[in-house]
Motif scaffolding. Structure first.
Motif, PDB file in Angstrom:
ATOM      1  N   LYS A 188       0.842  -1.198   0.000  1.00 53.62           N
ATOM      2  CA  LYS A 188       0.000   0.000   0.000  1.00 53.62           C
ATOM      3  C   LYS A 188       0.881   1.253   0.000  1.00 53.62           C
ATOM      4  CE  LYS A 188      -4.188  -1.988   1.907  1.00 53.62           C
ATOM      5  NZ  LYS A 188      -4.811  -2.516   3.137  1.00 53.62           N
ATOM      6  N   VAL A 189       0.580   2.126  -0.952  1.00 52.12           N
ATOM      7  CA  VAL A 189       1.331   3.390  -0.988  1.00 52.12           C
ATOM      8  C   VAL A 189       0.634   4.457  -0.143  1.00 52.12           C
ATOM      9  CG1 VAL A 189       2.386   2.937  -3.228  1.00 52.12           C
ATOM     10  CG2 VAL A 189       0.180   4.134  -3.128  1.00 52.12           C
ATOM     11  N   GLY A 190      -0.611   4.156   0.277  1.00 50.74           N
ATOM     12  CA  GLY A 190      -1.353   5.102   1.099  1.00 50.74           C
ATOM     13  C   GLY A 190      -1.608   4.530   2.485  1.00 50.74           C
ATOM     14  N   GLU A 191      -2.753   4.888   3.070  1.00 49.47           N
ATOM     15  CA  GLU A 191      -3.089   4.406   4.401  1.00 49.47           C
ATOM     16  C   GLU A 191      -3.322   2.898   4.375  1.00 49.47           C
ATOM     17  OE1 GLU A 191      -3.007   6.380   7.092  1.00 49.47           O
ATOM     18  OE2 GLU A 191      -2.283   7.873   5.651  1.00 49.47           O
ATOM     19  N   VAL A 192      -3.041   2.212   5.507  1.00 52.81           N
ATOM     20  CA  VAL A 192      -3.195   0.759   5.518  1.00 52.81           C
ATOM     21  C   VAL A 192      -4.657   0.318   5.448  1.00 52.81           C
ATOM     22  CG1 VAL A 192      -1.001   0.180   6.615  1.00 52.81           C
ATOM     23  CG2 VAL A 192      -3.003   0.681   8.044  1.00 52.81           C
ATOM     24  N   ASP A 193      -5.588   1.251   5.700  1.00 50.63           N
ATOM     25  CA  ASP A 193      -6.982   0.846   5.545  1.00 50.63           C
ATOM     26  C   ASP A 193      -7.547   1.253   4.180  1.00 50.63           C
ATOM     27  OD1 ASP A 193      -7.004   3.515   5.891  1.00 50.63           O
ATOM     28  OD2 ASP A 193      -8.389   3.544   7.610  1.00 50.63           O
ATOM     29  N   ASP A 194      -6.649   1.585   3.254  1.00 47.39           N
ATOM     30  CA  ASP A 194      -7.120   2.035   1.936  1.00 47.39           C
ATOM     31  C   ASP A 194      -6.704   1.059   0.837  1.00 47.39           C
ATOM     32  OD1 ASP A 194      -7.880   3.320  -0.365  1.00 47.39           O
ATOM     33  OD2 ASP A 194      -6.283   4.851  -0.244  1.00 47.39           O
ATOM     34  N   PRO A 195      -7.563   0.060   0.516  1.00 44.50           N
ATOM     35  CA  PRO A 195      -7.205  -0.930  -0.496  1.00 44.50           C
ATOM     36  C   PRO A 195      -6.994  -0.303  -1.871  1.00 44.50           C
ATOM     37  CG  PRO A 195      -9.457  -1.321   0.319  1.00 44.50           C
ATOM     38  CD  PRO A 195      -8.900  -0.180   1.120  1.00 44.50           C
ATOM     39  N   ALA A 196      -7.525   0.870  -2.098  1.00 42.49           N
ATOM     40  CA  ALA A 196      -7.318   1.526  -3.397  1.00 42.49           C
ATOM     41  C   ALA A 196      -5.868   1.960  -3.570  1.00 42.49           C
ATOM     42  CB  ALA A 196      -8.242   2.735  -3.534  1.00 42.49           C
ATOM     43  N   SER A 197      -5.096   1.987  -2.476  1.00 40.88           N
ATOM     44  CA  SER A 197      -3.706   2.420  -2.588  1.00 40.88           C
ATOM     45  C   SER A 197      -2.740   1.257  -2.836  1.00 40.88           C
ATOM     46  CB  SER A 197      -3.281   3.187  -1.336  1.00 40.88           C
ATOM     47  OG  SER A 197      -3.029   2.299  -0.277  1.00 40.88           O
ATOM     48  N   ILE A 198      -3.276   0.068  -3.090  1.00 41.64           N
ATOM     49  CA  ILE A 198      -2.402  -1.080  -3.375  1.00 41.64           C
ATOM     50  C   ILE A 198      -1.758  -0.916  -4.747  1.00 41.64           C
ATOM     51  CG2 ILE A 198      -2.391  -3.585  -3.836  1.00 41.64           C
ATOM     52  CD1 ILE A 198      -4.531  -3.872  -1.660  1.00 41.64           C
TER      53      ILE A 198
END
Lengths: 399, 249, 323
Positions: A188-198
């Motif tokens: 994840k390039v973003g927050e760990v609760d943000d699957p869109a950032s994978i």
């Protein structure tokens, strides 16, 4: 000596003449892989399994013949086959062993495919020919110790730093992990609760901070390496990122590719078990007649043949849909779920038909039986595929 | 070097033989057909020699029915450059087959003509020397080791209990035995490339057959044998039976 | 009816055993046709054993002498035979390495096909009818030979030699001019003269059950105990590089018809069975009582070959020592 089963080479199982539905090239490709498996894999697979060793001496030959990423374009050093031919390769490899098919699945569907689908042109030009030839060996790092069926929750991170990326995290149940020269790592390039950032990253395994160690004590897929990957401050250049990867959807697309291959592979394992059971049944004499002349074994064989035949026709249509770009992930779920379950049952029944001999590594059914428990579990467990289908049917998600 | 390979489509060697209703041929239903295994040594030899030389042409010539196109393509998939099908309704006798092949090969300007030492269907092992005789070419049969140095061919062939070293010039017909090489499997790319390679189809007809097939039958079953016993303790009884009953020793 | 011509084989000046069988086969057909048998021998010097040919059934023994006939001379022998063939109803060869090379050359000169590996010959309506295995022994074919001269090669070990009491008169014949494009330069004999599996009266064959190539010494010992026995091998062990291809029995190897065939640690794939099922007596030793080999074996022992074979070797030696 009149039995058709009394020769040593594998000649396939084709009760409904499904061969007639294949093109000449598809049959020729299937036969090349079948012969290769008979000549190269079958003589050693029993020992490899007992020793818990992946037969890495076979990688070069598989690459030379074009078994890796065979449905990707010729421009990248691949064979440029359609998806039915690709499926037949998986079927024949798994007729040998699920672990060897897993190796090819990972290399093709989980390493080459994401580079092809999400990579920049330079990445494709560099990596795909090397992976196709087997010069480079890949692994796919998605699953984590606490995130198996729910990969969207993964906690491996990729942060910008030092003019590139820094990766941290742990991956588990990674096929080829310790053999791989390159890993596709999802982080994840973003927050760990943000699957869109994978996002996906190409990680050469000799990068400092990357370590892999084999998971020991496996009672299944013993002729395959399964590893744990540790990434501790792994520094990567900017161009390690697969630029077109975007969110949890990207690794799931890879899994659909791999599951498609598994659906075919499971038929191969089932055919191997049926073939072995049939040969045994007509030759093994008990109470002065072949055991194949008893009703209980005939029921076993009839059930196996019926299920294999259904799976063959189902999966061929799945392949044709994929070639026509009409395939849905739920259709792949149905085939993976059905075929692996079917193969697991065939392997168990074949092992039982083989009696005491069936527990020896010299026979193949028990090895397939144990392997298929992994295949049943990985790439979306049988139960998860039930829920995917359930959601598709009802419109209501149970997970 | 220009190399021709003669290739025959034959039933798979593991196929169960079922006699057709005519009583003189096999029932092809459900039988898989493959390139004659000995011809595969010829194909491999041709491809390897062209690759090693870095130049030349390899051509596969098959006499057979339309279905032999698939067999020719399997040779093209292995790496042969182009194919010729001498299309005929059914396989003629060996002399007629050799005459038709020789007609095709005569005008090709081939330095080397390779084929298997025999076909595993009719087991005649004679088309090679017959072709050579018709073309007036040198011929060495059943070759398991082949060296070509300039225009000189040196070949080794197994004769009973020994090896014969034979020499001839080019052009020559060489028939291939097991041991000459290990035929490659067609790579997947090769299979895809094969359908784009040229394949000429030339209809031919054969002359009168030198023999008439009267019957084709399955070999008689051997009378049921018996298990003499288990383990080394059964050996004396076996030896007694071999001596007194079978009179084999 | 025109006479029979039997083309014999010699090596190093001595007639080969199969030569007697060719004459015996010729005698059989000649008797059915009420004609005579000529035996043709090639040599560069005297050939040993010609005096025995009358007993095998030869009415005349024709000797063609030429410098190149010390070894096999494909073109010289083809020319010699082709010059004579029109006078004969049948020309008989052995289906040996030489016969398989020579017979088709002669047939080509006569613009006909030959019939190879013939296992039986009869005469019907004045024509020669042959029986021969096809599909590597999985089927048997009968052919009626239509040409005025039938060219045949017979399988070794299939035509019994009996005392025929013919004169076997010796005659020299001329060798026509020929061009030798093909030259046999040398015959390399192995260090130990090995019997050929295709010709030996007894064949002992080993397969995968031997586990390691070194264990073939068990097979060699047993063959040695029998005396006059050849060592054979299954395709699996030849492909694995344990034994030379010349020892392979079955499909892509040799089809054999010995008096005794002993299969050790060979399960009996269909291709192997097709190659040895015409043996007169078959013995199988295998640890798996369900192995297909037992279905064709006259006598079987179920057991560990590493125990059974040494015992068998010992018993056979003992028997032969007793005479």
């Amino acid at each position: 000596m009149s039995s058709p089963a009394a020769n040593s080479r594998f000649t396939g199982v084709d009760f409904y003449e499904a061969d007639r539905l294949l093109s000449e090239e598809e049959r020729a490709i299937r036969d090349t892989v079948r012969t290769w498996v008979d000549d190269n894999l079958m003589p050693i697979i029993g020992d490899c399994y007992v020793e818990g060793r992946f037969p890495k001496e076979l990688i070069g030959g598989m690459g030379e013949l074009g078994f890796f990423g065979a449905n990707l374009p010729e421009a990248y050093g691949c064979a440029g086959l359609n998806n039915v031919a690709y499926g037949l390769i998986m079927q024949e490899l798994e007729r040998g062993d699920s672990g060897v098919r897993s190796f090819a699945s990972v290399q093709g569907a989980l390493v080459m495919y994401p580079i092809f689908a999400f990579g920049a042109e330079e990445q494709k030009q560099y990596w795909l020919p090397r992976l196709a030839s087997g010069e480079e060996i890949g692994c796919f790092g998605l699953t984590e110790p606490d995130f198996g069926s729910n990969p969207a929750g993964l906690v491996t991170t990729a942060r910008k730093g030092d003019g590139g990326w820094v990766l941290n995290g742990t991956k588990m149940w990674i096929t080829n992990g310790s053999q791989a020269t390159v890993a596709i790592v999802w982080a994840k390039v973003g927050e760990v609760d943000d699957p869109a950032s994978i996002r996906g990253f190409i990680v050469p395994t000799n990068t400092p901070g990357f370590t892999a160690k084999d998971q020991k004590g496996k009672l299944s897929l013993r002729a395959s390496d399964t590893s744990e990957l540790h990434l501790q401050d792994v520094h990567l250049p900017v161009d390690a990122l697969l630029p077109e990867s975007s969110g949890i959807k990207s690794p799931l697309m890879c899994l659909t590719q791999a599951r498609y291959g598994i659906a075919w592979g499971a038929i191969g394992a089932a055919m191997a078990c049926y073939d072995e059971a049939l040969r045994y049944a007509v030759n093994r004499v008990m109470f002065d007649r072949p055991i194949g002349q008893t009703q209980i074994q005939q029921v076993r064989l009839a059930d196996m043949l019926t299920e294999i035949t259904k799976a063959q026709l189902l999966t061929l249509q799945l392949g044709r849909l994929k070639d026509d770009h009409l395939l849905t992930p739920q259709q792949v779920s149905l085939a993976k779920r059905n075929n692996v379950n079917m193969a697991t049952e065939c392997a168990r029944e074949a092992r039982r038909l083989l009696g005491a001999n069936g527990i020896l590594a010299e026979y193949h059914s028990m090895r397939h039986m144990a392997n298929l428990e992994s295949v049943y579990t990985y790439e979306g467990t049988h139960d998860m595929h039930s829920l995917i289908l359930g959601e598709k049917i009802t419109g209501l998600s149970a997970f | 070097m220009k190399i021709a390979v003669c290739l025959k489509r034959v039933p798979d060697t593991t196929a169960k033989v079922v006699i057709a209703d005519d009583g003189v041929s096999i029932d092809p239903t459900g039988v898989k057909f493959v390139p004659n295994p000995y011809d595969e040594y010829a194909i491999e030899e041709a491809i390897a020699r062209k690759t090693a030389a870095g130049e030349g042409e390899t051509v596969v010539v098959s006499l057979g029915t339309d279905a032999a196109q698939e067999t020719i393509r399997s040779a093209l998939a292995m790496g042969i450059d182009r194919g010729v099908l001498l299309q005929i309704a059914e396989h003629p006798d060996p002399a007629a087959a050799a005459a038709l092949l020789a007609d095709e090969l005569a005008t090709g300007g081939y330095d080397l003509i390779l084929m298997g030492k025999m076909a595993v269907d009719d087991s005649q092992h004679q088309v090679g020397p017959q072709v050579a005789e018709r073309l007036g070419m040198a011929c060495i049969t059943a070759v398991a080791h082949l060296k070509i140095d300039g225009g000189t061919v040196t070949a080794e062939r197994e004769i009973e209990g020994a090896v014969e070293v034979v020499r001839c010039g080019l052009p020559a017909v060489i028939t291939c035995d097991k041991g000459l090489n290990t035929p490659r499997l067609p790579a997947l790319k090769g299979i895809m490339a094969a359908k784009k390679k040229p394949l000429d189809i030339k209809p031919v007809t054969a002359g009168e057959s030198a023999f008439e097939v009267l019957s084709l039958t399955l070999p008689p079953d051997r009378p049921p044998g018996r298990i003499v016993g288990e383990g080394p303790d059964a050996v004396p009884e076996l030896v007694r039976l071999l001596r007194t009953e079978a009179k084999a020793i | 009816m025109s006479p029979m011509l039997c083309v014999l084989e010699q090596r190093d000046g001595t007639l080969r055993k199969v030569s007697h069988e060719i004459v015996a086969a010729g005698r059989k057909v000649a008797d059915a046709m009420s004609t005579t048998v000529d035996a043709l021998v090639f040599g560069h010097d005297d050939v040993e054993g010609l005096d025995a040919l009358g007993a095998c059934g030869a009415d005349r023994v024709l000797v063609a002498t030429h410098d190149t006939f010390r070894l096999y001379s494909p073109e010289g022998q083809t020319a010699t035979i082709a010059g004579l063939a029109a006078n004969y109803s049948t020309v008989l060869f052995a289906a040996t390495a030489t016969g398989k090379d020579l017979a088709p050359r002669v047939a080509a000169r006569l613009e006909t096909s030959c019939a190879t590996e013939v296992t039986d010959i009869t005469v019907a309506e004045g024509r020669v009818v042959v029986t021969r295995p096809v599909y590597a022994g999985r089927a048997i074919q009968q052919l009626r030979m239509m040409a005025s001269t039938a060219v045949l090669s017979i399988r070794p070990n299939t035509f019994p030699v009996t005392d025929a009491g013919r004169p076997g008169t010796l005659e020299s014949i001329p060798v026509p001019e020929f061009t030798a494009n093909v030259e046999v330069v040398e015959v390399k004999a192995p260090a130990e003269a090995a019997l050929d599996v295709g010709e030996a009266a007894i064949v002992v064959s080993g397969g995968r059950g031997l586990k390691e190539p070194e264990n073939f010494s068990l097979i060699e010992d047993l063959a040695d105990a029998f005396g006059q026995a050849a060592v054979g091998a299954s395709r699996a062990v030849v492909d694995a590089g344990w034994r030379d291809h010349s020892a392979q029995v079955g499909q892509t190897g040799k089809t054999v018809s010995p008096g005794l065939y002993v299969a050790v640690g060979i399960s009996g794939a269909i291709q192997h069975l097709a190659g040895m099922r015409t043996a007169k007596v078959i013995v199988a030793i295998n640890r798996d009582k369900d192995a297909p080999i037992f279905k064709v074996a006259d006598y079987g022992i179920v057991g560990d070959l590493f125990e059974v074979v040494p015992r068998l070797t010992a018993e056979v030696r003992k028997l032969r020592a007793e005479g």
